[in-house]
Scaffold this active site. Structure first.
Site, PDB file in Angstrom:
ATOM      1  N   SER A   7       0.855  -1.190   0.000  1.00  0.00           N
ATOM      2  CA  SER A   7       0.000   0.000   0.000  1.00  0.00           C
ATOM      3  C   SER A   7       0.885   1.232   0.000  1.00  0.00           C
ATOM      4  O   SER A   7       1.972   1.228   0.584  1.00  0.00           O
ATOM      5  CB  SER A   7      -0.897   0.025   1.243  1.00  0.00           C
ATOM      6  OG  SER A   7      -1.616   1.247   1.325  1.00  0.00           O
ATOM      7  N   TYR A  43      -1.912  -0.276  10.274  1.00  0.00           N
ATOM      8  CA  TYR A  43      -2.029  -0.689   8.877  1.00  0.00           C
ATOM      9  C   TYR A  43      -0.761  -0.304   8.116  1.00  0.00           C
ATOM     10  O   TYR A  43      -0.182  -1.125   7.396  1.00  0.00           O
ATOM     11  CB  TYR A  43      -3.249  -0.024   8.239  1.00  0.00           C
ATOM     12  CG  TYR A  43      -3.444  -0.407   6.780  1.00  0.00           C
ATOM     13  CD1 TYR A  43      -3.943  -1.658   6.447  1.00  0.00           C
ATOM     14  CD2 TYR A  43      -3.135   0.481   5.763  1.00  0.00           C
ATOM     15  CE1 TYR A  43      -4.123  -2.027   5.118  1.00  0.00           C
ATOM     16  CE2 TYR A  43      -3.311   0.131   4.428  1.00  0.00           C
ATOM     17  CZ  TYR A  43      -3.805  -1.126   4.114  1.00  0.00           C
ATOM     18  OH  TYR A  43      -3.970  -1.474   2.787  1.00  0.00           O
TER      19      TYR A  43
END
Length: 269
Positions: A131, A144
């Site tokens: 990501s 995250y």
């Protein structure tokens, strides 16, 4: 020429389904995975195998089934992942462990399961879906960011360890795309009276807006296809809106505190 065989974790929806559908249209033999394929009756984009990245036995079984059916496994796309939001201080520890089990340990388990077959073949490709958030610590998304950042760094190490086997490992880092990730994301509760109550709620609302306004997942599928076509793909491959990718360049060139100020302004903190 025989079709290249692809295994995609988390292939039942979102980015995984988009990638698998696109590669199928390009004449790849695609196997996707889901924790319980029976929940996806009528799914006919490609074959779904049962696999839970938190349970190594299911990984071993799924990989063995692909190899038994096809005699080879050319490409692994580690796509299964989960989102998490919350203040660092207030996020339950069991949820921290869960996100690392799925986003970091899970992909490693799958890679370890496919490497012997790829080594025997003398070739193979692994694409880890990380990501853009993994390149920076984002407020209220720290766990995250950390889980995806860890996967990106382990990719850098693993590439060098397996280079003599004809196996390439690379990262694909999406920005915000219109998928169902927000629905499956763990949100630490906004607690009444918490010192983070107002600012965390504002950040949550902004995050959901970004996902809802995200790009078409087909862009990620096209990037995966482009990586597969390359003999020696780049280590890091961001995909997303211009400003999302440009933020990575800014992080490299700007002093830390100035970059932090840009993030604070972006998240209205």
């Amino acid at each position: 020429m025989d079709k290249k065989v692809v295994l995609i974790t988390g292939g039942s929806s979102g980015l995984g389904k988009a990638i698998g559908t696109y590669l199928t249209s390009k004449n790849f033999k695609v196997y996707g995975t889901a924790r319980n394929p029976k929940n996806y009756q009528g799914f006919d984009a490609f074959e779904l195998l049962p696999l839970d990245v938190k349970i190594p036995e299911t990984i071993t079984k799924a990989v063995a089934e692909v190899i038994s059916k096809e005699g080879r496994l050319d490409i692994l796309i580690n796509n299964a992942g989960v989102g998490i939001t919350g203040p660092i201080e207030e996020t339950p520890h069991e949820e921290i462990l869960n996100v690392f089990d799925i986003n970091f340990h899970g992909p490693i388990h799958v890679i370890k399961a496919v490497l012997p077959q790829m080594r025997e073949q003398g070739e193979g490709k692994v694409i880890n879906i990380t990501s853009i958030a993994g390149y920076m610590g984002l407020p209220f998304r720290g766990y995250y960011s950390a889980s995806k950042g860890a996967l990106g760094v382990i990719t850098e190490a693993l590439r060098m360890e397996v280079k003599d086997f004809g196996i390439s490992i690379t990262n694909l880092a999406p920005g915000d795309f219109a998928t169902n990730i927000a629905a499956g994301r763990y949100h630490a509760p906004v607690m009444d009276g918490s010192p983070y109550e107002a600012v965390y709620q504002k950040s949550l609302d902004l995050m959901n807006e970004h996902v809802d306004a995200g790009g078409d997942p087909i862009q990620v599928a096209e990037k995966v296809y482009a990586i597969i076509q390359k003999q020696n793909p780049k280590i890091h491959n961001p995909v997303g809106e211009f400003m999302q990718k440009f933020s990575l360049f800014l992080k490299k060139v700007l002093p830390d505190k100035i970059y932090e100020r840009l993030l604070l302004n972006h998240y209205k903190l």
